[in-house]
Design a protein around this motif. Structure first.
Motif, PDB file in Angstrom:
ATOM      1  N   ASN A 139      40.484  14.045 -13.499  1.00  0.00           N
ATOM      2  CA  ASN A 139      40.085  14.853 -14.650  1.00  0.00           C
ATOM      3  C   ASN A 139      41.073  14.688 -15.809  1.00  0.00           C
ATOM      4  OD1 ASN A 139      37.764  15.811 -13.464  1.00  0.00           O
ATOM      5  ND2 ASN A 139      38.745  17.674 -12.669  1.00  0.00           N
ATOM      6  N   GLU A 140      42.348  14.593 -15.465  1.00  0.00           N
ATOM      7  CA  GLU A 140      43.344  14.387 -16.518  1.00  0.00           C
ATOM      8  C   GLU A 140      43.196  13.004 -17.136  1.00  0.00           C
ATOM      9  OE1 GLU A 140      48.179  14.528 -17.320  1.00  0.00           O
ATOM     10  OE2 GLU A 140      47.409  14.883 -15.298  1.00  0.00           O
ATOM     11  N   LEU A 141      42.836  12.026 -16.310  1.00  0.00           N
ATOM     12  CA  LEU A 141      42.611  10.677 -16.822  1.00  0.00           C
ATOM     13  C   LEU A 141      41.465  10.668 -17.825  1.00  0.00           C
ATOM     14  CD1 LEU A 141      43.850   7.864 -16.343  1.00  0.00           C
ATOM     15  CD2 LEU A 141      42.020   7.441 -14.684  1.00  0.00           C
ATOM     16  N   LEU A 142      40.405  11.404 -17.516  1.00  0.00           N
ATOM     17  CA  LEU A 142      39.274  11.497 -18.449  1.00  0.00           C
ATOM     18  C   LEU A 142      39.661  12.253 -19.714  1.00  0.00           C
ATOM     19  CD1 LEU A 142      36.228  12.139 -16.070  1.00  0.00           C
ATOM     20  CD2 LEU A 142      37.098   9.990 -17.004  1.00  0.00           C
ATOM     21  N   ASP A 143      40.518  13.260 -19.577  1.00  0.00           N
ATOM     22  CA  ASP A 143      41.020  13.972 -20.757  1.00  0.00           C
ATOM     23  C   ASP A 143      41.814  13.018 -21.658  1.00  0.00           C
ATOM     24  OD1 ASP A 143      39.877  16.366 -20.040  1.00  0.00           O
ATOM     25  OD2 ASP A 143      41.689  17.159 -19.077  1.00  0.00           O
ATOM     26  N   LEU A 144      42.624  12.165 -21.039  1.00  0.00           N
ATOM     27  CA  LEU A 144      43.390  11.184 -21.809  1.00  0.00           C
ATOM     28  C   LEU A 144      42.460  10.183 -22.490  1.00  0.00           C
ATOM     29  CD1 LEU A 144      46.305  10.542 -19.288  1.00  0.00           C
ATOM     30  CD2 LEU A 144      46.553  11.463 -21.603  1.00  0.00           C
ATOM     31  N   HIS A 145      41.379   9.835 -21.817  1.00  0.00           N
ATOM     32  CA  HIS A 145      40.382   8.931 -22.406  1.00  0.00           C
ATOM     33  C   HIS A 145      39.754   9.554 -23.645  1.00  0.00           C
ATOM     34  CE1 HIS A 145      36.174   7.174 -22.430  1.00  0.00           C
ATOM     35  NE2 HIS A 145      36.931   6.116 -22.620  1.00  0.00           N
ATOM     36  N   ARG A 146      39.359  10.818 -23.538  1.00  0.00           N
ATOM     37  CA  ARG A 146      38.781  11.522 -24.688  1.00  0.00           C
ATOM     38  C   ARG A 146      39.802  11.660 -25.813  1.00  0.00           C
ATOM     39  NH1 ARG A 146      35.908  14.328 -20.487  1.00  0.00           N
ATOM     40  NH2 ARG A 146      37.710  15.661 -20.101  1.00  0.00           N
ATOM     41  N   TYR A 147      41.025  11.974 -25.434  1.00  0.00           N
ATOM     42  CA  TYR A 147      42.087  12.114 -26.422  1.00  0.00           C
ATOM     43  C   TYR A 147      42.319  10.811 -27.169  1.00  0.00           C
ATOM     44  CZ  TYR A 147      46.880  12.363 -28.197  1.00  0.00           C
ATOM     45  OH  TYR A 147      47.993  12.290 -28.995  1.00  0.00           O
ATOM     46  N   ALA A 148      42.260   9.692 -26.463  1.00  0.00           N
ATOM     47  CA  ALA A 148      42.456   8.377 -27.080  1.00  0.00           C
ATOM     48  C   ALA A 148      41.402   8.123 -28.148  1.00  0.00           C
ATOM     49  CB  ALA A 148      42.412   7.288 -26.011  1.00  0.00           C
ATOM     50  N   ILE A 149      40.150   8.371 -27.819  1.00  0.00           N
ATOM     51  CA  ILE A 149      39.048   8.132 -28.764  1.00  0.00           C
ATOM     52  C   ILE A 149      39.209   8.999 -30.001  1.00  0.00           C
ATOM     53  CG2 ILE A 149      36.557   8.345 -29.104  1.00  0.00           C
ATOM     54  CD1 ILE A 149      36.264   7.740 -26.080  1.00  0.00           C
ATOM     55  N   ARG A 150      39.458  10.279 -29.805  1.00  0.00           N
ATOM     56  CA  ARG A 150      39.529  11.207 -30.933  1.00  0.00           C
ATOM     57  C   ARG A 150      40.771  10.986 -31.784  1.00  0.00           C
ATOM     58  NH1 ARG A 150      37.275  16.689 -27.849  1.00  0.00           N
ATOM     59  NH2 ARG A 150      35.278  15.759 -27.258  1.00  0.00           N
ATOM     60  N   SER A 151      41.880  10.661 -31.135  1.00  0.00           N
ATOM     61  CA  SER A 151      43.112  10.461 -31.904  1.00  0.00           C
ATOM     62  C   SER A 151      43.024   9.211 -32.774  1.00  0.00           C
ATOM     63  CB  SER A 151      44.312  10.365 -30.965  1.00  0.00           C
ATOM     64  OG  SER A 151      44.244   9.213 -30.150  1.00  0.00           O
ATOM     65  N   PHE A 152      42.249   8.233 -32.344  1.00  0.00           N
ATOM     66  CA  PHE A 152      42.089   7.028 -33.159  1.00  0.00           C
ATOM     67  C   PHE A 152      41.112   7.263 -34.311  1.00  0.00           C
ATOM     68  CE2 PHE A 152      40.173   3.045 -34.451  1.00  0.00           C
ATOM     69  CZ  PHE A 152      41.258   2.185 -34.546  1.00  0.00           C
ATOM     70  N   TYR A 153      39.953   7.821 -34.009  1.00  0.00           N
ATOM     71  CA  TYR A 153      38.878   7.888 -35.006  1.00  0.00           C
ATOM     72  C   TYR A 153      38.922   9.118 -35.909  1.00  0.00           C
ATOM     73  CZ  TYR A 153      36.584   3.835 -32.998  1.00  0.00           C
ATOM     74  OH  TYR A 153      36.298   2.559 -32.582  1.00  0.00           O
ATOM     75  N   LEU A 154      39.646  10.153 -35.517  1.00  0.00           N
ATOM     76  CA  LEU A 154      39.667  11.362 -36.334  1.00  0.00           C
ATOM     77  C   LEU A 154      40.935  11.486 -37.173  1.00  0.00           C
ATOM     78  CD1 LEU A 154      38.069  13.965 -33.897  1.00  0.00           C
ATOM     79  CD2 LEU A 154      36.970  12.543 -35.637  1.00  0.00           C
ATOM     80  N   ARG A 155      41.669  10.413 -37.319  1.00  0.00           N
ATOM     81  CA  ARG A 155      42.831  10.417 -38.216  1.00  0.00           C
ATOM     82  C   ARG A 155      42.355  10.518 -39.670  1.00  0.00           C
ATOM     83  NH1 ARG A 155      45.092   4.960 -37.605  1.00  0.00           N
ATOM     84  NH2 ARG A 155      43.062   4.477 -36.701  1.00  0.00           N
ATOM     85  N   PRO A 156      42.935  11.389 -40.486  1.00  0.00           N
ATOM     86  CA  PRO A 156      42.510  11.502 -41.888  1.00  0.00           C
ATOM     87  C   PRO A 156      42.543  10.166 -42.628  1.00  0.00           C
ATOM     88  CG  PRO A 156      43.929  13.338 -41.313  1.00  0.00           C
ATOM     89  CD  PRO A 156      43.951  12.404 -40.131  1.00  0.00           C
ATOM     90  N   LYS A 157      43.588   9.392 -42.426  1.00  0.00           N
ATOM     91  CA  LYS A 157      43.708   8.098 -43.103  1.00  0.00           C
ATOM     92  C   LYS A 157      42.575   7.174 -42.703  1.00  0.00           C
ATOM     93  CE  LYS A 157      46.971   4.284 -43.858  1.00  0.00           C
ATOM     94  NZ  LYS A 157      48.339   3.762 -43.545  1.00  0.00           N
TER      95      LYS A 157
END
Length: 258
Positions: free
Chosen positions: A211-229
């Motif tokens: 479950n933590e691995l999947l959380d890290l997967h979701r975090y990776a996607i959002r941290s890349f694509y939801l950056r303001p820049k």
């Protein structure tokens, strides 16, 4: 002579491959062009490895005036190849970055360096070729820290797009055989090794809960694509109302489905 071969990018190891005669590829491109196809994706995981064949294909594609994208490796793409590829209509290259940890890459025989990653991506920027980096989350030997380092590295590289995948032992790979031999695969759930969405646990990861691995997967996607820049860059690059609508839909699924 051949154009190349294909191999699953998520395997991080040797797999079987097939070679195709050059004239077969040219004939197929002719058929596609005649039917009105204007863009092609080459699923050759090491596009460009044979320089002579690559340049002949580029010359052929340039005559057909077809746009195209391909997979390649950061240790293959150099300025000479990229100039010919871009001139022949290549608009996007996908690179299997996989991890920022060079020891992990060496362990799985990827053998690429961060310096090569930066070099290849900067060359693509120079010649206006878009880049996609693929990354693997949760390879054996990784820690929470190394996974988060890779996630930060993905944003730092300057890629146009990124794809994050939970480590999957694909059929026919050494990785899969290794997982089975070590008893790390859940035999009752082995069909999920080929899960397209890769959201179901198919093997036992000893260092991080699934479950933590999947959380890290979701975090990776959002941290890349939801950056303001990054969001500002994407908005500036939009060329039509239709493209804007598509990006809104993609953003919705990114936030609520990942």
């Amino acid at each position: 002579e051949v154009i190349g071969y294909r191999a699953p990018y998520w395997s991080l190891g040797k797999v079987d491959f097939s070679l195709r005669p050059r004239n077969f590829v040219f004939d197929e491109i002719n058929e596609l062009a005649a039917s009105g196809v204007r863009d092609i994706f080459f699923y050759d995981q090491t596009f460009g490895v044979n320089k002579k064949a690559t340049f002949e294909l580029c010359d052929f594609l340039k005559e057909k005036n077809i746009g195209w994208a391909c997979f390649s490796r950061v240790d293959i793409i150099d300025e000479e190849r990229l100039v010919r590829m871009a001139d022949a209509g290549c608009h996007t290259i996908l690179f299997g970055i996989e991890s920022s940890n060079e020891e992990i890459l060496k362990q799985y025989k990827k053998n690429t360096l961060q310096s090569q990653m930066f070099s290849a991506i900067q060359l693509c920027k120079k010649y206006r070729v878009r880049t996609v980096g693929t990354f693997i989350v949760g390879l054996p030997g990784e820690s929470r820290k190394s996974i988060k380092n890779t996630i930060r590295f993905a944003s730092y590289l300057g890629l146009d797009f990124a794809s994050f995948n939970v480590a999957t032992p694909a059929i026919g790979t050494e990785f899969r055989r290794d997982m089975i031999e070590k008893g790390w695969v859940d035999g009752d759930d082995i069909e999920n090794l080929e899960s397209a969405k890769q959201k179901v646990s198919a093997w036992v990861y000893h260092d991080i809960e699934h479950n933590e691995l999947l959380d890290l997967h979701r975090y990776a996607i959002r941290s890349f694509y939801l950056r303001p820049k990054y969001l500002i860059k994407r908005l500036i690059s939009l060329r039509s109302w239709h493209e804007f609508q598509c990006n809104i839909k993609e953003g919705y699924h990114l936030i609520f489905d990942s």
